[in-house]
Design an enzyme around this catalytic site. Structure first.
Site, short mmCIF file in Angstrom:
data_model
loop_
_atom_site.label_atom_id
_atom_site.label_comp_id
_atom_site.label_asym_id
_atom_site.label_seq_id
_atom_site.Cartn_x
_atom_site.Cartn_y
_atom_site.Cartn_z
N HIS A 186 0.83 -1.21 0.00
CA HIS A 186 0.00 0.00 0.00
C HIS A 186 0.86 1.26 0.00
CE1 HIS A 186 -3.68 -2.28 0.66
NE2 HIS A 186 -4.33 -1.17 0.43
N LYS A 207 -10.10 -7.49 8.05
CA LYS A 207 -10.82 -7.76 9.29
C LYS A 207 -10.56 -6.61 10.24
CE LYS A 207 -7.06 -10.24 11.51
NZ LYS A 207 -6.60 -9.66 12.77
#
Lengths: 279, 185
Positions: free
Chosen positions: B37, B102
């Site tokens: 990222h 999550k």
């Protein structure tokens, strides 16, 4: 003086790394099955069913239960009448190196916390030593994932905060963590000692088999009360709501200074891994 | 409710998903976590092309274990998503439609989800062996030096996830817990 060869330590650590990551302990499985039986909320039941299916698949295929095969926490109880032929630290690291390579486990360790280049073999292990009487070497490998590790907390409470302060801190830590550490979780709590000893006890508490309680009846009651409080929070499996937020709370304590009440919470996910062998 | 979707994951698909739905995803998705990222957003800042088209794409926050011989991938469950919060809005502004991870997201991410009509899904954390069986092909397409953190193109079949934050910003981590606690009164 008993002699133990470093090469036997390498083999044992390697085996324990693979076994711990692929085969969940019966104590944890029993706790998860029990949580499933006591769960009534539909989404929570579904999540627990999938968690059970997952560890069964891992058993069958000898595959890692979770992709975060962790940093290898290795606890050594070294009998004071043992002599190691070879370099003990290096033997442990070589065992980790071989276990993570040959077991197809993920390499999750970076050499420098800021620079962050992967060491490529999951070493170094986090090694904890205890010198104990006798001529045995007890090795416990506890791979620790960081989804749960990151949700761990420590506080230096005041003695006047007392047991209520401890309870508040533990419950708040679990509530703040919410869905992040992959509930249902195991909560390790260390009370007393110094700043670092509290954290060490909290981690070591995670090695205790689920279902076993603190030997002191007062702390056994505290474990049960905390578990009940945590399972009333409603976070539930994966945080989708439900009863089973935690499988167990394990508390360890030790003497401390007149001025302090250190308290640490080390959280583990439902893939609560640890395997032990005695040489 | 159970919803079946195929990638590319369009605005229309996203809109019919509500927080709490079980969603089965099939098609091509991409993996990226912390280090990837960071690099992707550096490319965006430099105005350079990304290694894959993020428009209507789904990114899975996962760092799998190495595949055993004969397998497409090793265990492959989700990692905790908040570590990608600093980067996710940049990618959603470029059209990223779905994220699978999550755990909680930041206020900024929720706002970006609403603004861009994206969906945040959770896969079951710690169920890496089970989720792996839904991944049929895996190929590293960028940042091989990152090992487990490299960007992989995955072909998935009925990957089971739960919609946590929908296009309207409804959050299952809040509504699910509340509904359970109310049921216990």
């Amino acid at each position: 003086m008993r002699e133990i060869n470093a090469c036997d330590i390498v083999k044992t650590v390697k085996k324990l790394c693979i076994e711990a990551n692929c085969h969940l302990g019966e104590d944890v499985k029993n706790c998860i099955k029990c949580a499933r039986e006591n769960e009534t909320w539909e989404t929570a039941c579904d999540v627990l069913d999938k968690i059970i299916e997952n560890y069964n698949i891992a058993d069958e295929l000898s595959a890692p239960i979770c992709q975060d095969t962790g940093v290898a926490c290795v606890f050594l109880e070294v009998g004071q009448d043992v002599h190691i032929n070879g370099d003990l630290n290096e033997a442990v690291n070589e065992g980790v190196r071989q276990g993570y390579k040959d077991g197809y486990l993920r390499k999750s360790v970076v050499k420098d916390p800021i620079d962050r280049v992967n060491t490529g073999d999951n070493t170094p292990a986090m090694i904890y030593y205890d010198i104990v009487p006798g001529d045995k070497l007890t090795i416990t490998v506890a791979p620790k994932g960081f989804g749960s590790e990151n949700m761990s907390r420590i506080v230096m409470l005041r003695p006047s905060d007392g047991i209520e302060g401890v309870k508040r801190f533990v419950i708040n830590a679990v509530e703040e963590a919410g869905p992040n550490p992959c509930p249902p979780i195991v909560v390790g709590v260390g009370i007393g000692g110094t700043f670092d000893k509290a954290a060490y006890m909290a981690k070591k508490a995670l090695l205790r088999d689920l279902g076993e309680h603190n030997e002191n009846p007062y702390y056994e009651e505290l474990e049960k009360e905390l578990l009940q409080s945590i399972n009333s929070l409603g976070i539930g499996p994966q945080g989708f709501g439900g009863k089973a937020t935690a499988l167990a709370v394990n508390v360890e304590t030790m003497p401390t200074h007149i001025a302090g009440l250190p308290c640490a919470v080390n959280i583990n996910c439902h893939v609560a891994r640890h395997k032990t062998e005695v040489l | 409710m159970a919803v079946y979707i195929n990638t590319p994951f369009t605005t229309d698909d996203a809109k019919r998903i509500k927080a709490g739905d079980t969603v089965y995803i099939s098609g091509t998705i991409y993996t990226a976590r912390d280090a990837a990222h960071k690099r992707l957003c550096e490319l965006v800042a430099q105005g350079k092309e990304l290694p894959f088209d993020v428009k209507d794409a789904v990114i899975y926050y996962v760092g799998p274990t190495p595949p055993k011989p004969g397998m497409a991938i090793g265990s492959a469950g989700p990692t905790t998503s908040y570590r990608m919060d600093a980067y996710a809005p940049t990618l959603m502004d470029l059209g990223l439609r779905g994220m699978i991870g999550k755990g909680k997201r930041s206020v900024e991410v929720v706002e970006s989800i609403k603004k861009n009509g994206a969906v945040y899904f959770a896969a079951i954390g710690g169920a890496g062996a089970l989720l792996s069986s839904c991944i049929k092909e895996a190929e590293v397409i960028a940042y091989e030096d990152l090992g487990a953190e490299a960007v992989r193109k995955l072909r998935v079949e009925n990957l089971p996830v739960v919609a946590v934050i929908d296009t309207e910003g409804t959050n299952l981590y809040e509504t699910g817990r509340k509904a359970y606690l109310e049921s216990q009164k």
